[in-house]
Design a protein around this motif. Structure first.
Motif, PDB file in Angstrom:
ATOM      1  N   ASP A  63      50.309 -20.898   1.262  1.00  0.00           N
ATOM      2  CA  ASP A  63      50.462 -21.178  -0.172  1.00  0.00           C
ATOM      3  C   ASP A  63      49.264 -20.704  -0.995  1.00  0.00           C
ATOM      4  O   ASP A  63      49.414 -20.324  -2.152  1.00  0.00           O
ATOM      5  N   TYR A  64      48.070 -20.717  -0.409  1.00  0.00           N
ATOM      6  CA  TYR A  64      46.843 -20.425  -1.153  1.00  0.00           C
ATOM      7  C   TYR A  64      46.515 -18.931  -1.213  1.00  0.00           C
ATOM      8  O   TYR A  64      46.075 -18.431  -2.244  1.00  0.00           O
ATOM      9  N   LEU A  65      46.714 -18.231  -0.110  1.00  0.00           N
ATOM     10  CA  LEU A  65      46.278 -16.831  -0.031  1.00  0.00           C
ATOM     11  C   LEU A  65      47.330 -15.877  -0.576  1.00  0.00           C
ATOM     12  O   LEU A  65      48.531 -16.109  -0.436  1.00  0.00           O
ATOM     13  N   ASN A  66      46.851 -14.786  -1.176  1.00  0.00           N
ATOM     14  CA  ASN A  66      47.720 -13.763  -1.759  1.00  0.00           C
ATOM     15  C   ASN A  66      47.225 -12.377  -1.376  1.00  0.00           C
ATOM     16  O   ASN A  66      46.044 -12.199  -1.064  1.00  0.00           O
ATOM     17  N   PRO A  67      48.122 -11.381  -1.401  1.00  0.00           N
ATOM     18  CA  PRO A  67      47.697 -10.012  -1.098  1.00  0.00           C
ATOM     19  C   PRO A  67      46.461  -9.619  -1.914  1.00  0.00           C
ATOM     20  O   PRO A  67      46.381  -9.887  -3.108  1.00  0.00           O
ATOM     21  N   GLY A  68      45.512  -9.003  -1.212  1.00  0.00           N
ATOM     22  CA  GLY A  68      44.248  -8.587  -1.831  1.00  0.00           C
ATOM     23  C   GLY A  68      43.116  -9.569  -1.647  1.00  0.00           C
ATOM     24  O   GLY A  68      41.952  -9.209  -1.789  1.00  0.00           O
ATOM     25  N   ASP A  69      43.429 -10.840  -1.332  1.00  0.00           N
ATOM     26  CA  ASP A  69      42.368 -11.836  -1.149  1.00  0.00           C
ATOM     27  C   ASP A  69      41.509 -11.484   0.064  1.00  0.00           C
ATOM     28  O   ASP A  69      41.995 -10.985   1.074  1.00  0.00           O
ATOM     29  N   GLU A  70      40.225 -11.785  -0.044  1.00  0.00           N
ATOM     30  CA  GLU A  70      39.264 -11.490   1.018  1.00  0.00           C
ATOM     31  C   GLU A  70      39.325 -12.548   2.122  1.00  0.00           C
ATOM     32  O   GLU A  70      39.337 -13.745   1.847  1.00  0.00           O
ATOM     33  N   VAL A  71      39.352 -12.070   3.365  1.00  0.00           N
ATOM     34  CA  VAL A  71      39.288 -12.898   4.556  1.00  0.00           C
ATOM     35  C   VAL A  71      38.080 -12.428   5.351  1.00  0.00           C
ATOM     36  O   VAL A  71      37.949 -11.241   5.623  1.00  0.00           O
ATOM     37  N   GLN A  72      37.196 -13.351   5.720  1.00  0.00           N
ATOM     38  CA  GLN A  72      36.052 -13.001   6.546  1.00  0.00           C
ATOM     39  C   GLN A  72      36.169 -13.697   7.891  1.00  0.00           C
ATOM     40  O   GLN A  72      36.419 -14.906   7.952  1.00  0.00           O
ATOM     41  N   VAL A  73      36.017 -12.924   8.971  1.00  0.00           N
ATOM     42  CA  VAL A  73      36.022 -13.457  10.326  1.00  0.00           C
ATOM     43  C   VAL A  73      34.644 -13.204  10.917  1.00  0.00           C
ATOM     44  O   VAL A  73      34.209 -12.050  10.987  1.00  0.00           O
ATOM     45  N   VAL A  74      33.957 -14.286  11.293  1.00  0.00           N
ATOM     46  CA  VAL A  74      32.624 -14.166  11.870  1.00  0.00           C
ATOM     47  C   VAL A  74      32.676 -14.508  13.359  1.00  0.00           C
ATOM     48  O   VAL A  74      33.532 -15.283  13.783  1.00  0.00           O
TER      49      VAL A  74
END
Length: 150
Positions: free
Chosen positions: A138-149
């Motif tokens: 529900d919160y995330l949309n195309p183009g939003d940044e995702v960081q995996v550490v």
């Protein structure tokens, strides 16, 4: 360091929207610990702690929540990614039509957040509980940044 310099650094970190850690602004949790990701990420994943967060305006808005990630040979890729697309009722073409409810794809190779087992490692995706998967969807949309550490 004198108190004036310490105060100036504290104000600079707050203005940056996060906590200063090793020279990088990270998202500050409301009433909790900061996520390990930069403040600009809308979603954060820590593979070492098996946790994920949602972030808004430099602050943690949801989490940490437990996750499972990719098994050896199918590791979840680290780095900065962008949400590519979403599918609430996705089924895997690669893995025998397996259900992947509330999928949020964030790599061009098919890695996604989705509802899945929190006991078993995945084939690269980030598994979330039913509740967390719905919240991320529900919160995330195309183009939003995702960081995996790591």
């Amino acid at each position: 360091m004198n108190s004036r310099k310490a105060s100036a650094l504290a104000v600079a970190a707050l203005v940056a929207g996060g906590v200063l850690t090793g020279g990088v602004a990270t998202a500050q949790a409301a009433g909790g610990s900061p996520s390990p990701c930069r403040a600009s990420a809308k979603a954060c994943v820590s593979l070492s702690t098996n946790q994920a967060w949602l972030q808004k305006d430099g602050s943690t808005s949801y989490g940490p929540v437990p996750i499972t990630s990719g098994k050896p040979g199918s590791e979840t890729p680290t780095g900065i990614h962008r949400v590519q697309w979403k599918d609430a009722d996705h089924r895997s073409r690669e893995f025998n039509n397996a259900p992947m409810p509330n999928s949020v794809f964030f790599t061009q190779t098919g890695v996604a957040f989705h509802e899945g087992s929190l006991r078993a490692k995945s084939n690269g995706c980030v598994h979330l509980s039913t509740t967390a998967a719905k919240r991320f969807f529900d919160y995330l949309n195309p183009g939003d940044e995702v960081q995996v550490v790591p």
